[in-house]
Design a protein around this motif. Structure first.
Motif, short mmCIF file in Angstrom:
data_model
loop_
_atom_site.label_atom_id
_atom_site.label_comp_id
_atom_site.label_asym_id
_atom_site.label_seq_id
_atom_site.Cartn_x
_atom_site.Cartn_y
_atom_site.Cartn_z
N ASP A 262 47.62 -15.63 -1.27
CA ASP A 262 47.98 -16.52 -2.37
C ASP A 262 46.73 -16.83 -3.17
OD1 ASP A 262 46.56 -18.22 -0.76
OD2 ASP A 262 48.25 -19.51 -0.23
N ARG A 263 46.83 -17.76 -4.09
CA ARG A 263 45.68 -18.09 -4.92
C ARG A 263 44.53 -18.65 -4.11
NH1 ARG A 263 48.48 -20.89 -10.30
NH2 ARG A 263 49.57 -18.99 -11.02
N GLY A 264 44.86 -19.38 -3.05
CA GLY A 264 43.81 -19.93 -2.21
C GLY A 264 42.95 -18.84 -1.59
N VAL A 265 43.57 -17.79 -1.11
CA VAL A 265 42.84 -16.66 -0.54
C VAL A 265 41.97 -16.00 -1.60
CG1 VAL A 265 43.08 -14.34 0.43
CG2 VAL A 265 44.47 -16.21 1.33
N VAL A 266 42.53 -15.84 -2.81
CA VAL A 266 41.78 -15.20 -3.90
C VAL A 266 40.52 -15.99 -4.22
CG1 VAL A 266 41.82 -14.57 -6.34
CG2 VAL A 266 43.81 -14.09 -4.90
N TRP A 267 40.66 -17.30 -4.38
CA TRP A 267 39.51 -18.11 -4.77
C TRP A 267 38.50 -18.29 -3.64
CZ3 TRP A 267 38.07 -18.82 -9.49
CH2 TRP A 267 39.01 -18.75 -10.52
N LEU A 268 38.97 -18.37 -2.41
CA LEU A 268 38.04 -18.44 -1.28
C LEU A 268 37.30 -17.12 -1.11
CD1 LEU A 268 40.14 -20.43 1.37
CD2 LEU A 268 38.10 -21.20 0.15
N ASN A 269 37.97 -16.03 -1.39
CA ASN A 269 37.30 -14.72 -1.34
C ASN A 269 36.23 -14.62 -2.42
OD1 ASN A 269 37.35 -11.87 -0.18
ND2 ASN A 269 37.61 -11.44 -2.35
N LEU A 270 36.53 -15.16 -3.61
CA LEU A 270 35.54 -15.18 -4.69
C LEU A 270 34.35 -16.07 -4.32
CD1 LEU A 270 37.86 -15.32 -7.84
CD2 LEU A 270 36.43 -13.40 -7.10
N LEU A 271 34.61 -17.16 -3.62
CA LEU A 271 33.52 -18.04 -3.18
C LEU A 271 32.63 -17.30 -2.19
CD1 LEU A 271 32.22 -20.85 -3.13
CD2 LEU A 271 33.82 -21.47 -1.30
N PHE A 272 33.24 -16.53 -1.30
CA PHE A 272 32.47 -15.71 -0.36
C PHE A 272 31.61 -14.71 -1.11
CE2 PHE A 272 32.50 -11.56 1.90
CZ PHE A 272 31.61 -11.87 2.92
N LEU A 273 32.17 -14.05 -2.12
CA LEU A 273 31.42 -13.07 -2.90
C LEU A 273 30.30 -13.72 -3.71
CD1 LEU A 273 34.32 -10.77 -4.22
CD2 LEU A 273 32.82 -10.43 -2.24
N LEU A 274 30.53 -14.96 -4.15
CA LEU A 274 29.49 -15.71 -4.85
C LEU A 274 28.26 -15.86 -3.96
CD1 LEU A 274 28.51 -17.62 -7.19
CD2 LEU A 274 29.61 -19.48 -5.92
N MET A 275 28.49 -16.20 -2.71
CA MET A 275 27.38 -16.38 -1.78
C MET A 275 26.73 -15.04 -1.43
SD MET A 275 27.16 -19.54 -1.60
CE MET A 275 25.70 -19.33 -0.60
N VAL A 276 27.52 -14.00 -1.27
CA VAL A 276 26.96 -12.68 -0.98
C VAL A 276 26.05 -12.23 -2.12
CG1 VAL A 276 27.52 -10.22 -0.75
CG2 VAL A 276 28.82 -11.91 0.55
N ALA A 277 26.49 -12.46 -3.35
CA ALA A 277 25.70 -12.05 -4.52
C ALA A 277 24.39 -12.82 -4.62
CB ALA A 277 26.52 -12.24 -5.80
#
Length: 211
Positions: free
Chosen positions: A87-102
């Motif tokens: 759902d949208r929660g998974v999408v945004w939490l995944n983007l938060l994870f990618l933010l930290m990876v970057a």
């Protein structure tokens, strides 16, 4: 045409493609932080090996960051092996994870430039936050029952513990580095036995459950 909620929740290919791309770029950028030493004017090229050895912290930071990002990619892949819809929660939490990876290449650069207490604590903090976002992603997906049916609650808890192990080690490294930077670096080595033990326990649990 706007995708229905069911169609959108089942579409994970683009989510995974974006994640793989960001992680691959972050890993590639790590090596760019290793600088080629300048030979002092009037010195012979024979001093180059010594100058390279003096940059041990740059190589160490590169290897550590590479292995941790690679480990987080493996864990991220395992998250989406068990997540069957999102759902949208998974999408945004995944983007938060990618933010930290970057952000990891910058943290690795800080450690390479300031390999003392500041660099160790900054890199450890960044890697800890990265791990916590992945653990949060897994916890949210399991709480919202977006994982595959038949996955025992015990396996979910072991998986969550595995995702939390690395960030807690990095938090411990921050505390230790505040007193002794050298021991702060050595604390990172705890990642090896802890992750190995949890992975072994998880594999045994999944085999018992037939997952």
């Amino acid at each position: 045409m706007v995708l229905s909620f069911r169609q959108e929740s089942d579409e994970t290919d683009r989510l995974l493609a974006l994640s793989d791309g960001v992680i691959a770029i972050a890993i590639t950028l790590l090596v760019l932080e290793i600088t080629v030493p300048d030979i002092p004017v009037g010195s012979q090229i024979s001093v180059l090996p010594d100058l390279i050895l003096e940059q041990w912290h740059e190589f160490f930071g590169f290897v550590l960051s590479f292995l941790v990002i690679a480990s987080y990619w493996v864990n991220h892949r395992r998250v989406f092996v068990h997540i069957v819809k999102h759902d949208r929660g998974v999408v945004w939490l995944n983007l938060l994870f990618l933010l930290m990876v970057a952000f990891v290449p910058f943290a690795s650069s800080v450690f390479a430039t300031y390999p003392g207490q500041l660099g160790i604590m900054f890199l450890s903090g960044t890697l800890a936050l990265t791990g916590f976002t992945l653990a949060l992603l897994w916890s949210y997906a399991s709480w919202k029952q977006l994982v595959e049916e038949g996955l025992a609650s015990r396996a979910v808890k072991i998986q969550a513990a595995r995702y939390l192990a690395s960030p807690f080690v990095f938090l411990l490294a921050i505390i230790v580095a505040a007193f002794d930077p050298s021991f702060g670096i050595l604390t990172w080595l705890l990642l090896i036995p802890i992750n190995a033990a949890l992975q072994s326990r998880l594999a045994a649990n999944l085999e018992e459950d037939g997952v």
